[in-house]
Design a protein around this motif. Structure first.
Motif, mmCIF file in Angstrom:
data_model
loop_
_atom_site.group_PDB
_atom_site.id
_atom_site.type_symbol
_atom_site.label_atom_id
_atom_site.label_comp_id
_atom_site.label_asym_id
_atom_site.label_seq_id
_atom_site.Cartn_x
_atom_site.Cartn_y
_atom_site.Cartn_z
ATOM 1 N N PHE A 1 -4.334 -19.362 -27.781
ATOM 2 C CA PHE A 1 -3.660 -18.083 -27.619
ATOM 3 C C PHE A 1 -4.615 -16.901 -27.676
ATOM 4 C CE2 PHE A 1 0.647 -19.354 -27.361
ATOM 5 C CZ PHE A 1 0.762 -20.528 -28.085
ATOM 6 N N ALA B 1 -0.830 -14.806 -24.324
ATOM 7 C CA ALA B 1 -2.044 -14.914 -25.146
ATOM 8 C C ALA B 1 -2.465 -13.513 -25.544
ATOM 9 C CB ALA B 1 -3.175 -15.590 -24.375
ATOM 10 N N GLY B 2 -3.458 -13.443 -26.384
ATOM 11 C CA GLY B 2 -3.983 -12.144 -26.779
ATOM 12 C C GLY B 2 -3.451 -11.714 -28.118
ATOM 13 N N PHE B 3 -3.793 -10.510 -28.494
ATOM 14 C CA PHE B 3 -3.391 -10.012 -29.799
ATOM 15 C C PHE B 3 -3.220 -8.520 -29.733
ATOM 16 C CE2 PHE B 3 -2.782 -9.965 -34.172
ATOM 17 C CZ PHE B 3 -3.494 -8.923 -34.715
ATOM 18 N N GLY B 4 -2.226 -8.010 -30.440
ATOM 19 C CA GLY B 4 -2.056 -6.559 -30.479
ATOM 20 C C GLY B 4 -0.771 -6.174 -31.166
ATOM 21 N N THR B 5 0.274 -6.956 -30.947
ATOM 22 C CA THR B 5 1.538 -6.619 -31.599
ATOM 23 C C THR B 5 2.056 -7.856 -32.314
ATOM 24 O OG1 THR B 5 2.831 -7.307 -29.707
ATOM 25 C CG2 THR B 5 2.078 -5.039 -29.718
ATOM 26 N N TRP B 6 3.153 -7.697 -33.056
ATOM 27 C CA TRP B 6 3.706 -8.839 -33.770
ATOM 28 C C TRP B 6 4.189 -9.895 -32.785
ATOM 29 C CZ3 TRP B 6 8.669 -10.349 -32.881
ATOM 30 C CH2 TRP B 6 9.531 -9.409 -32.300
ATOM 31 N N LEU C 1 2.075 -12.858 -32.166
ATOM 32 C CA LEU C 1 1.887 -13.863 -33.201
ATOM 33 C C LEU C 1 3.010 -14.892 -33.242
ATOM 34 C CD1 LEU C 1 0.522 -11.978 -36.318
ATOM 35 C CD2 LEU C 1 -0.696 -13.391 -34.696
ATOM 36 N N ALA D 1 -2.504 -13.224 -41.558
ATOM 37 C CA ALA D 1 -1.176 -12.846 -41.102
ATOM 38 C C ALA D 1 -0.538 -13.985 -40.321
ATOM 39 C CB ALA D 1 -1.260 -11.591 -40.231
#
Lengths: 566, 331, 328
Positions: free
Chosen positions: C273, C185-190, C193, C120
């Motif tokens: 990130f 940083a991190g990841f979870g929502t658009w 990104l 993605a």
């Protein structure tokens, strides 16, 4: 451009412009959905998680959540949140407190302990927590097939060493667990020791000695025998008995813990959900804290240390860890203790802690860190100022034959594993040796595993090391330098030292401390290691977070945390 | 046939000419680095914070030069001596600032250019030597040999580069002592070899494509009909016409090499201290970018250095392509 | 076309086998094992662990067991608790084995979790880069010689010259701290990104811009464009329908190396990130001596790069009949 040159024939090719653009459009339309699919895949798994009540940075992704097998600090944090052993440590004083054991009796000779289990304690699958669970878990821990690194810590239990080391050709223990002094009787667990262990309760508070649920393991094996060893650790299958249960696990992202409402002390657990984030890049960790994404971090980039240390929310306390250089005493000229002592004296420790690490570390002149409670400790002989130390160092070198007019000491190679902070310290030390003693030093960084291998093979001159305590016991720091200890790795061997340590292992206070002190004095006179500094904790904690206490083991368990303003 | 008029046309292209001068100046400064009146790039002066740049009009020079260097070669040592005699203990003020350990950034940039240039040279040599020959042979040979050769290139490109680097460096580290004693290979040399080993692949592919196109060109047909041997065709007709593509690809390869070096330094697999390179400087510099304290000069200096050199290479590449392009040439 | 693809598939299998074997032996050749730690394991325990993962077998047998498809382990996949009834095991049976460093996960699990995220991120970066770069390149070519052209070219070259981690850090300062538009940083929502995609895509966009500009200039000078103009077609139609395909061809050809560049660039960006993608597995598995994960990642990487190269070759064949005739 090469690519245009390649395609010049294409432009002259008989295909019409309209035809080409049609083909291109077709390609674009075909690839578009493909990319969209990829994008939805990433989010389709329910990637959107609601925010947790609290989040902190745990460090590296934990290798495993199986309590018996863990070794590292990030794993220990999660296991302490998920499981609870017989005894837990008070978050502020580190004193042993009742965990799954409500109370305990110690026999007068110190060789027998009886732990009375808490009534009403349950696993997350409804099973009651019984003494059988503990017997089963200890057997599993001592069974060499499990691969538990901390099994050797329990060799003080009678029969444990024989059970764990006497194996058949398939690696299974030959003796029955009946020969080991751990027995479940009704509501109580009885443990028999070989010799009195002064800090036995403190030892039992280590997360490795948490129980695991037998039914969980068996059901996992029944469900899918091919992945039985790891299937039980999945969030939907893991059965725990601690303040939290495992809600979600995303490798390299986060581990989400949810409050275990069946926990005996659930009334005092404030958070419904907690996230433990996995992040390794130091700048990122600081950024996560500064934007309020996490409430606690324990590492920062070294050159921000000064600025961060001035903040209100920065807490630093002495930590039970040491940073030192091992010296390969099997290699000349390091077989001469005068050379080693000269090298140790010529390290500018105050420059290192004030200019390089800058987070409250203390210069170290001993093997056991000054943070050790109830320990006065021996100290390496040194003068009041660094300049006087240098004079002595030069004198020692001259005495060893390396002074002006004598032989030239060959260049020393300082080995360290690839990390900015290690490089900085090594540069300062090399600089000091070069300017003050005229000794050239080469810096060699190696990737972690190669570094460990090199150290084990004793293929080094001087090698960077550190040691972190599991329990607040000086024995742990001193025993590693006995002759046959796997963690010695310096080639140093002294029978008087070995004898002192052996004496300490068998004795009780105050003879125990005396023996350990004697051992430390021997070590610091011979200096197979060059002590550099004692660690300090570097915690940045959100001021709104209550229940967070500094302690020498830097153990923090989310069970005690709460938001102050709610 | 290929040399006529190129030089003149290049000189006429003003931008390219400036670029050649600039790159030449960089190369000279890099070679003569120990001779310049710069502070030592390795002299530690531990202080709390990196010092911001002091513009030259505020302070031009200061005293207190400390000739502390690590591992100087014979020529460098002589140059340093000469510098001592000419400039005494004068050194430039920190025009670009200093880093967290008190080391002058201008000096580190100048001395660091050597590594970057060496890496670029290694990549260039490997690309030229191996890549051009490989690609030309593949292009001229029959379809089966061509196929085999290109599939080899595919296979080599499929290997994750980072793995290769980690393993090769790991292996070299393991046998570091033997290698440096017997073969004089150290980590740095291995690093350059690894860079070279990866850079020739693109060149081979590109050259092969161009040769395929040229193969059917009229003049090559004519030469073949006239009875020229394949080697002669290769040398006199194919290679000179492949030159534009080669040169232009080189100007794309060198930036890639420099960025790869930066990338490896970020991961800790690049050059070892006390040696320095622009990549290490950039990787050190990004730790300086955070909201607490922005020591922008720690990033700006290597970034501008790298950027200007790559910029010059790109412009030069464009200019060379125009100059060498046979279509725009009038015979 | 079918025959071409079939042949490519065969070569792919051969390449993959060669790459896997080479990586396998390379990894074992480096010193340091997956169970090394500062605090040494008891020798008995270490021996058991190594036996559990078959690290005590001869190398050829380990390779054969890894590849499969026959299960060589008499006791089943012991590392994960098998009971010896499995007939098929190994990569050829779809089993990438257990991870040595992440002991609770299988390599399949790890890849299944992380690859979609990397894909993605990569596609977002690539799409954005191509869109922006194409627009910039076309505008630059059409407005050749103007200050706009010069400015765009300078910006493109600047982004070509900056390492991605520098761009990433500047982006964090600007768009996460100065104007807090995106998470740091991190990841979870658009939203997590966007910054990584920008950092990843910047050098790609710069390259695409240069390629598109050059291709566009070449095409604009061609006879058929002059013909189209002479016919009185509006300039926009001339550019978009007649000249643009010429600019797209070099860009399409560049997409292969661009995607590979995104793959490698993601190592740095994912680390900065804290994105749980496959990039971190590349580096960490090699550093941790996690043999199975490293092999799994190698296979996936190899497959992706090969697929991309094949795709680009397919483009070539579709768009350039001459090359199609040559390569047959």
């Amino acid at each position: 451009m090469r690519l245009v040159a390649e395609f010049r024939p294409a432009i002259l090719a008989p295909m019409s412009a309209a035809g080409r653009s049609r083909t291109l459009r077709r390609i674009v339309f075909l690839s578009g959905p493909g990319l969209l699919v990829a994008a939805t895949l990433a989010f389709g798994r329910g990637a959107r998680l609601p925010r947790a009540d609290c989040a902190f940075v745990n460090g590296a992704e934990p290798a495993t959540l199986d309590p018996a097998v863990i070794t590292a600090i990030p794993e220990g944090r999660i296991v302490r949140a998920l499981f609870e052993g017989l005894v837990v440590r008070d978050p502020r004083t580190l004193e042993p407190r009742p965990g799954m054991a409500e109370s305990w009796d110690e026999a007068p000779d110190g060789l027998a302990w009886t732990f009375h289990l808490r009534r009403g304690a349950r696993w997350t699958n409804g099973d009651p927590v019984t003494a059988d669970d503990f017997e089963f878990s200890f057997e599993r821990l001592l069974d060499p097939r499990t691969g538990a690194a901390y099994a050797s810590q329990l060799f003080c239990v009678s029969g444990a060493r024989a059970f764990a080391t006497d194996v058949d050709e398939r690696g299974a223990p030959r003796r029955s667990f009946e020969t080991v002094g751990i027995r479940a009787r009704a509501d109580a667990l009885e443990i028999r020791l070989d010799r009195p262990v002064p800090r036995f309760l403190d030892l039992l508070a280590c997360p490795q000695f948490s129980p695991v649920n037998r039914r969980c393991l068996e059901e996992s094996r029944a469900r899918d025998p091919d992945t039985a060893e790891i299937g039980w650790l999945r969030p939907d299958h893991l059965v725990t008995n601690g303040p939290f249960r495992l809600l979600e696990r995303r490798p390299n992202d986060r581990i989400r813990l949810a409050k275990n409402h069946g926990y005996w002390d659930a009334d005092h657990v404030a958070f419904e959900t907690i996230d433990a984030l996995a992040a390794e890049h130091l700048s990122t960790i600081v950024n996560l804290y500064l934007t309020g994404e996490v409430a606690w971090i324990d590492q920062q980039p070294a050159d921000l240390a000064v600025r961060l240390a001035r903040r209100e929310d920065f807490h630093s306390a002495p930590y039970l860890g040491t940073y030192f250089y091992r010296v390969n005493v099997a290699r000349p000229p390091f077989d001469d203790p005068r050379v080693r002592r000269a090298l140790a004296l010529a390290i500018d420790r105050s420059a290192i802690v004030q200019r390089v690490t800058r987070a409250g570390e203390q210069p170290l002149y001993a093997c056991v860190p000054p943070a050790m409670p109830a320990w006065s400790g021996a100290s390496m002989e040194h003068a009041a100022t660094f300049e006087e130390d240098l004079v002595e160092a030069r004198r020692l070198l001259a005495e060893a034959g390396f002074g002006p007019g004598g032989r030239v000491l060959r260049p020393i190679s300082i080995q360290y594993n690839t990390r900015e902070s290690h490089k900085d310290v090594a540069e300062v030390i090399a600089d000091s040796w070069s300017r003050n003693l005229g000794i050239r030093a080469r810096l060699e960084n190696q990737e972690w595993r190669v570094f460990l291998d090199t150290q084990r093979r004793m293929d080094y001159d001087v090698s960077r090391s550190s040691w972190i305590a599991d329990t607040a016991d000086p024995y742990g720091f001193l025993e590693i330098f006995t002759t046959r200890n796997d963690n010695n790795r310096t080639g140093w061997s002294d029978p008087r030292y070995d004898e002192s340590i052996a004496r300490a292992a068998r004795a009780v206070e105050p003879e125990r401390s005396e023996a350990l002190l004697e051992a430390e004095r021997i070590l610091l006179a011979e200096l197979p290691i060059l002590p550099i500094y004692g660690y300090a904790t570097k915690n940045l904690v959100d001021p709104r977070l209550g229940g967070f206490f500094e302690n020498p083991l830097d153990e923090h368990t989310p069970k005690a945390w709460y938001w102050k303003d709610r | 046939m290929s040399g006529t008029g190129v030089w003149e046309r290049l000189r006429a292209h003003r931008a390219s000419w400036w670029c050649i001068l600039f790159l030449g100046a960089v190369a000279v400064a890099s070679l003569a680095a120990p001779l310049l009146p710069l502070p030592s790039p390795s002299a530690l002066a531990l202080q709390d914070e990196p010092a911001p740049p002091v513009p030259p009009w505020r302070e031009l020079v200061r005293h207190g030069f400390r000739p502390e260097f690590a591992d100087l070669s014979w020529t460098d040592a002589r140059l340093t001596e000469l510098r001592g005699r000419v400039f005494g203990d004068l050194q430039t003020a920190p025009w670009l600032g200093t880093d967290a350990k008190g080391r002058d950034l201008l000096a580190r940039v100048v001395f660091g250019s050597r590594t970057s240039i060496l890496a670029a040279l290694a990549a260039t040599l490997a690309s030229l030597a191996i890549g051009v020959l490989f690609g030309a042979v593949a292009g001229l040979a029959g379809p089966r040999v061509d196929n085999l050769m290109m599939r080899t290139v595919d296979a080599l490109q499929s290997l994750p580069f980072v793995f290769l680097v980690i393993f090769v460096i790991g292996i070299v580290n393991a046998y570091r002592a033997e290698l440096s004693e017997r073969f004089g290979i150290d980590r740095e040399t291995v690093f350059y070899l690894v860079i070279g080993a990866v850079s020739w692949l693109t060149m081979a592919r590109v050259v092969r494509g161009q040769v395929l196109v040229l193969r059917n060109a009229a003049f090559v047909e004519a030469a073949r009909v006239a009875g020229a041997s394949p080697a002669r065709i290769l040398a006199r007709h194919v290679l000179p016409n492949v030159l534009p593509v080669v040169v232009v690809t080189l100007t794309l390869t060198i930036p890639t090499v420099m960025l790869t070096e930066a990338f490896l330094s970020f991961l800790g697999l690049g050059i070892e201290p006390p040696k320095m390179s622009w990549g290490i400087l950039a990787a050190d510099g990004i730790e300086a970018i955070n909201p607490i304290r922005i020591a922008w000069w720690l990033v700006a200096a290597p970034a501008v250095a790298m950027g200007s050199v790559l910029f010059a290479l790109n412009v030069l590449g464009d200019g060379l392509r125009d100059a060498l392009d046979p279509r725009t040439r009038r015979s | 076309m079918i025959r071409f693809l079939a042949r490519r598939l065969v070569w792919f299998a051969a390449t993959l086998l060669a790459v896997v074997t080479l990586s396998f032996f390379l990894m074992r050749a480096v010193r340091g094992g997956p169970f090394d730690a500062e605090r040494r394991l008891d020798p008995t325990i270490e021996r058991n662990l190594r036996a559990r993962y078959h690290l005590d077998w001869p190398l050829w047998k380990q390779l054969a067991a890894y590849l499969g498809p026959i299960n060589l382990d008499a006791h089943g996949a012991r590392a994960v608790g098998g009971d010896g009834t499995r007939v098929f095991a190994g990569v050829l049976a779809g089993d990438f084995g257990p991870s040595l460093a992440y002991r609770d996960q299988t390599v399949g699990d790890l890849l299944r979790e992380s690859l979609p995220i990397s894909l993605a991120l990569g596609s977002l970066a690539l799409l954005g880069a191509v869109a922006v770069g194409l627009a910039a390149g076309v505008v630059s070519a059409v407005r050749r010689g103007t200050p706009l052209d010069a400015a765009l070219r300078v910006v493109a070259t600047v982004f070509l010259a900056l390492p991605s981690f520098v761009v990433a850090s500047v982006l964090v300062i600007l768009l996460a701290f100065a104007w807090p538009l995106f998470p740091v940083a991190g990841f979870g929502t658009w939203r997590h990104l966007v910054l990584p995609a920008l950092a990843l895509g910047a050098p790609i966009a710069a390259n695409v811009a240069r390629l598109a500009r050059t291709g566009m200039l070449e095409t604009l000078g061609q006879d058929f464009v002059r013909t189209a103009r002479a016919k009185g077609l509006p300039e926009r139609i001339v550019i978009l329908r007649h000249a643009l395909p010429g600019a797209l061809l070099p860009v399409a050809s560049y997409l292969g190396p661009a995607a590979a560049g995104v793959l490698t660039g993601s190592l740095v960006v994912e680390r900065i990130f804290a994105i749980p993608g496959a990039g971190s597995h590349f580096v960490n598995s090699a550093l941790n001596r996690d043999y199975t994960l490293a092999m799994g990642v190698t296979i996936v990487y190899c497959a992706i790069v090969y697929a991309l190269n094949t795709l680009v070759d397919v483009f070539h064949r579709l768009l350039d009949p001459r090359v199609a005739a040559e390569g047959a």
